[in-house]
Write a protein that holds these residues in place. Sequence first.
Motif, PDB file in Angstrom:
ATOM      1  N   GLU A 178     -56.012  76.733 111.952  1.00 29.77           N
ATOM      2  CA  GLU A 178     -55.832  77.357 110.644  1.00 29.77           C
ATOM      3  C   GLU A 178     -54.842  78.517 110.734  1.00 29.77           C
ATOM      4  O   GLU A 178     -53.963  78.676 109.873  1.00 29.77           O
ATOM      5  CB  GLU A 178     -57.178  77.861 110.123  1.00 29.77           C
ATOM      6  N   ALA A 179     -54.961  79.322 111.777  1.00 31.48           N
ATOM      7  CA  ALA A 179     -54.066  80.465 111.936  1.00 31.48           C
ATOM      8  C   ALA A 179     -52.633  80.025 112.186  1.00 31.48           C
ATOM      9  O   ALA A 179     -51.692  80.600 111.622  1.00 31.48           O
ATOM     10  CB  ALA A 179     -54.564  81.350 113.071  1.00 31.48           C
ATOM     11  N   VAL A 180     -52.427  79.027 113.000  1.00 34.28           N
ATOM     12  CA  VAL A 180     -51.069  78.531 113.253  1.00 34.28           C
ATOM     13  C   VAL A 180     -50.465  77.987 111.968  1.00 34.28           C
ATOM     14  O   VAL A 180     -49.274  78.202 111.675  1.00 34.28           O
ATOM     15  CB  VAL A 180     -51.075  77.458 114.359  1.00 34.28           C
ATOM     16  N   GLY A 181     -51.279  77.309 111.175  1.00 36.42           N
ATOM     17  CA  GLY A 181     -50.779  76.814 109.900  1.00 36.42           C
ATOM     18  C   GLY A 181     -50.306  77.931 108.995  1.00 36.42           C
ATOM     19  O   GLY A 181     -49.265  77.824 108.333  1.00 36.42           O
ATOM     20  N   ARG A 182     -51.037  79.033 108.961  1.00 39.43           N
ATOM     21  CA  ARG A 182     -50.610  80.173 108.143  1.00 39.43           C
ATOM     22  C   ARG A 182     -49.358  80.828 108.696  1.00 39.43           C
ATOM     23  O   ARG A 182     -48.486  81.270 107.950  1.00 39.43           O
ATOM     24  CB  ARG A 182     -51.739  81.199 108.066  1.00 39.43           C
ATOM     25  N   LEU A 183     -49.276  80.905 110.007  1.00 37.96           N
ATOM     26  CA  LEU A 183     -48.118  81.540 110.642  1.00 37.96           C
ATOM     27  C   LEU A 183     -46.805  80.849 110.289  1.00 37.96           C
ATOM     28  O   LEU A 183     -45.751  81.487 110.267  1.00 37.96           O
ATOM     29  CB  LEU A 183     -48.286  81.518 112.161  1.00 37.96           C
ATOM     30  N   ARG A 184     -46.856  79.562 110.030  1.00 33.77           N
ATOM     31  CA  ARG A 184     -45.629  78.799 109.790  1.00 33.77           C
ATOM     32  C   ARG A 184     -44.838  79.311 108.587  1.00 33.77           C
ATOM     33  O   ARG A 184     -43.616  79.176 108.544  1.00 33.77           O
ATOM     34  CB  ARG A 184     -45.956  77.318 109.588  1.00 33.77           C
ATOM     35  N   SER A 185     -45.525  79.908 107.633  1.00 36.30           N
ATOM     36  CA  SER A 185     -44.843  80.289 106.398  1.00 36.30           C
ATOM     37  C   SER A 185     -44.684  81.795 106.218  1.00 36.30           C
ATOM     38  O   SER A 185     -44.189  82.238 105.183  1.00 36.30           O
ATOM     39  CB  SER A 185     -45.589  79.713 105.187  1.00 36.30           C
ATOM     40  N   ILE A 186     -45.087  82.592 107.218  1.00 35.86           N
ATOM     41  CA  ILE A 186     -45.014  84.051 107.091  1.00 35.86           C
ATOM     42  C   ILE A 186     -43.738  84.550 107.767  1.00 35.86           C
ATOM     43  O   ILE A 186     -43.538  84.310 108.970  1.00 35.86           O
ATOM     44  CB  ILE A 186     -46.243  84.728 107.719  1.00 35.86           C
ATOM     45  N   PRO A 187     -42.863  85.252 107.052  1.00 36.21           N
ATOM     46  CA  PRO A 187     -41.645  85.772 107.677  1.00 36.21           C
ATOM     47  C   PRO A 187     -41.961  86.957 108.592  1.00 36.21           C
ATOM     48  O   PRO A 187     -42.655  87.898 108.193  1.00 36.21           O
ATOM     49  CB  PRO A 187     -40.793  86.209 106.481  1.00 36.21           C
ATOM     50  N   ILE A 188     -41.455  86.893 109.823  1.00 33.74           N
ATOM     51  CA  ILE A 188     -41.712  87.932 110.823  1.00 33.74           C
ATOM     52  C   ILE A 188     -40.382  88.521 111.255  1.00 33.74           C
ATOM     53  O   ILE A 188     -39.434  87.783 111.570  1.00 33.74           O
ATOM     54  CB  ILE A 188     -42.503  87.361 112.004  1.00 33.74           C
ATOM     55  N   ALA A 189     -40.293  89.846 111.279  1.00 39.13           N
ATOM     56  CA  ALA A 189     -39.010  90.529 111.364  1.00 39.13           C
ATOM     57  C   ALA A 189     -38.371  90.511 112.739  1.00 39.13           C
ATOM     58  O   ALA A 189     -37.141  90.584 112.857  1.00 39.13           O
ATOM     59  CB  ALA A 189     -39.179  91.983 110.902  1.00 39.13           C
ATOM     60  N   VAL A 190     -39.171  90.424 113.807  1.00 37.24           N
ATOM     61  CA  VAL A 190     -38.679  90.520 115.183  1.00 37.24           C
ATOM     62  C   VAL A 190     -39.275  89.367 115.987  1.00 37.24           C
ATOM     63  O   VAL A 190     -40.438  89.001 115.766  1.00 37.24           O
ATOM     64  CB  VAL A 190     -39.093  91.874 115.804  1.00 37.24           C
ATOM     65  N   PRO A 191     -38.542  88.753 116.912  1.00 35.00           N
ATOM     66  CA  PRO A 191     -39.108  87.666 117.713  1.00 35.00           C
ATOM     67  C   PRO A 191     -40.396  88.092 118.419  1.00 35.00           C
ATOM     68  O   PRO A 191     -40.437  89.135 119.075  1.00 35.00           O
ATOM     69  CB  PRO A 191     -38.000  87.354 118.724  1.00 35.00           C
ATOM     70  N   GLN A 192     -41.417  87.286 118.278  1.00 33.76           N
ATOM     71  CA  GLN A 192     -42.718  87.587 118.871  1.00 33.76           C
ATOM     72  C   GLN A 192     -43.342  86.312 119.411  1.00 33.76           C
ATOM     73  O   GLN A 192     -43.118  85.215 118.892  1.00 33.76           O
ATOM     74  CB  GLN A 192     -43.671  88.190 117.825  1.00 33.76           C
ATOM     75  N   ASN A 193     -44.155  86.489 120.452  1.00 27.84           N
ATOM     76  CA  ASN A 193     -44.971  85.411 120.988  1.00 27.84           C
ATOM     77  C   ASN A 193     -46.422  85.729 120.650  1.00 27.84           C
ATOM     78  O   ASN A 193     -46.907  86.824 120.957  1.00 27.84           O
ATOM     79  CB  ASN A 193     -44.801  85.293 122.497  1.00 27.84           C
ATOM     80  N   VAL A 194     -47.100  84.801 120.020  1.00 25.11           N
ATOM     81  CA  VAL A 194     -48.478  85.027 119.578  1.00 25.11           C
ATOM     82  C   VAL A 194     -49.376  84.029 120.299  1.00 25.11           C
ATOM     83  O   VAL A 194     -49.158  82.815 120.234  1.00 25.11           O
ATOM     84  CB  VAL A 194     -48.611  84.866 118.052  1.00 25.11           C
ATOM     85  N   THR A 195     -50.386  84.548 120.991  1.00 27.56           N
ATOM     86  CA  THR A 195     -51.376  83.707 121.653  1.00 27.56           C
ATOM     87  C   THR A 195     -52.654  83.739 120.838  1.00 27.56           C
ATOM     88  O   THR A 195     -53.113  84.805 120.419  1.00 27.56           O
ATOM     89  CB  THR A 195     -51.630  84.189 123.089  1.00 27.56           C
ATOM     90  N   LEU A 196     -53.220  82.546 120.602  1.00 25.54           N
ATOM     91  CA  LEU A 196     -54.406  82.402 119.755  1.00 25.54           C
ATOM     92  C   LEU A 196     -55.459  81.611 120.517  1.00 25.54           C
ATOM     93  O   LEU A 196     -55.138  80.625 121.201  1.00 25.54           O
ATOM     94  CB  LEU A 196     -54.054  81.677 118.449  1.00 25.54           C
ATOM     95  N   VAL A 197     -56.718  82.022 120.371  1.00 22.57           N
ATOM     96  CA  VAL A 197     -57.822  81.411 121.115  1.00 22.57           C
ATOM     97  C   VAL A 197     -59.028  81.273 120.204  1.00 22.57           C
ATOM     98  O   VAL A 197     -59.355  82.191 119.443  1.00 22.57           O
ATOM     99  CB  VAL A 197     -58.194  82.296 122.332  1.00 22.57           C
ATOM    100  N   ASP A 198     -59.695  80.118 120.279  1.00 26.52           N
ATOM    101  CA  ASP A 198     -61.031  79.987 119.705  1.00 26.52           C
ATOM    102  C   ASP A 198     -61.903  79.272 120.722  1.00 26.52           C
ATOM    103  O   ASP A 198     -61.531  79.163 121.905  1.00 26.52           O
ATOM    104  CB  ASP A 198     -61.003  79.296 118.334  1.00 26.52           C
ATOM    105  N   SER A 199     -63.047  78.788 120.311  1.00 24.90           N
ATOM    106  CA  SER A 199     -63.980  78.204 121.280  1.00 24.90           C
ATOM    107  C   SER A 199     -63.491  76.893 121.865  1.00 24.90           C
ATOM    108  O   SER A 199     -63.946  76.484 122.945  1.00 24.90           O
ATOM    109  CB  SER A 199     -65.349  77.995 120.620  1.00 24.90           C
ATOM    110  N   GLU A 200     -62.561  76.232 121.181  1.00 19.36           N
ATOM    111  CA  GLU A 200     -62.133  74.907 121.609  1.00 19.36           C
ATOM    112  C   GLU A 200     -60.663  74.817 121.995  1.00 19.36           C
ATOM    113  O   GLU A 200     -60.252  73.830 122.618  1.00 19.36           O
ATOM    114  CB  GLU A 200     -62.415  73.892 120.492  1.00 19.36           C
ATOM    115  N   LYS A 201     -59.866  75.808 121.641  1.00 20.64           N
ATOM    116  CA  LYS A 201     -58.428  75.645 121.792  1.00 20.64           C
ATOM    117  C   LYS A 201     -57.770  76.976 122.106  1.00 20.64           C
ATOM    118  O   LYS A 201     -58.251  78.043 121.700  1.00 20.64           O
ATOM    119  CB  LYS A 201     -57.842  75.084 120.487  1.00 20.64           C
TER     120      LYS A 201
END
Length: 314
Positions: A178-201
């Motif tokens: 769900e979070a990755v899906g939201r990230l796809r459409s949000i403009p971010i001003a500076v190159p960033q690497n985002v790590t996301l974790v839940d119980s399965e992924k």
Amino acid sequence: MSPLRKTFRAVDIGDGGDGRWAGHVQAMWPRAEGWMTEESRTAEGAERARKLFETHMPELVPVLERLARRLDRPGGETFLTLATLRPFFSGCTQIGASGTLLRNYDFAPDECEGTIVSSHFLRPVIGMQDGAWGLLDGMNDAGLAVSLTFGGRFVHGPGFAVLIVLRYLLETCDTVDEAVGRLRSIPIAVPQNVTLVDSEKSVTVFVGPDIPLTEAPDACAANHQHLPVPEDQERFSRTQERLSTVRATGTDVAATLKPPLYQYAYDEGLGTVYTAHYRPTEGRVTYHWPDETWEQSFADFTPGSRVIALGRAG
């Protein structure tokens, strides 16, 4: 040489409606105000920032308005959109595995707020605050954890500081997908690497003003997005060396507290300020330094402050 010392604080700010959040942020306002661009100080710039926030983070608009009223500073609402800040660049290394997120935050200690916050704007969230209500890393009550590293490319475009994006993801999302899906459409001003974790992924994605969201080969990140890394960048940041090391050591806290993952280049703004070990499915996070640890959780969040010696263990 005497060790560097930094004060870290833990603050329960609730929904931001009482004086706890405002009192903390008002004390920092002169420094925070200096982060704003000249364009953001105009009526047109303020309007653009407000519309961008309304478009991409509508669920947080009532929170934005409540905090702006409490902050009670000229330009406060525009600042709190975090869509008008001067770009900032940091170090950092991080790795995710199912149910675990481990990261080192590398930056100039005096420029890092050092505030662990427990909040309940839309839902319970715990994280390391920066930019008044943005987050460098954090977790929510659904078992989702997120963390950022600078993407290593010195480009800048219209969009949000990633700090508020992490806050938004934790306030509105339950899972990595769900979070990755939201990230796809949000403009971010500076190159960033985002790590996301839940119980399965667990996953790392590359984002920025000049690229579409791109999934990394694994759930690890240092300070580059594309290969090859220029030789001068590698000499300065050791990004490939750190990425190779964290891939080999995995979510081993002891490895993050020694070189090359733990960095001492504080004068260059690349010293390790803290290590965070999130277990979001357990609702717990432990902050580590060479001589000290500090655990917080949803079940037992303890406000207070500690003066921490940064650098080599004594």
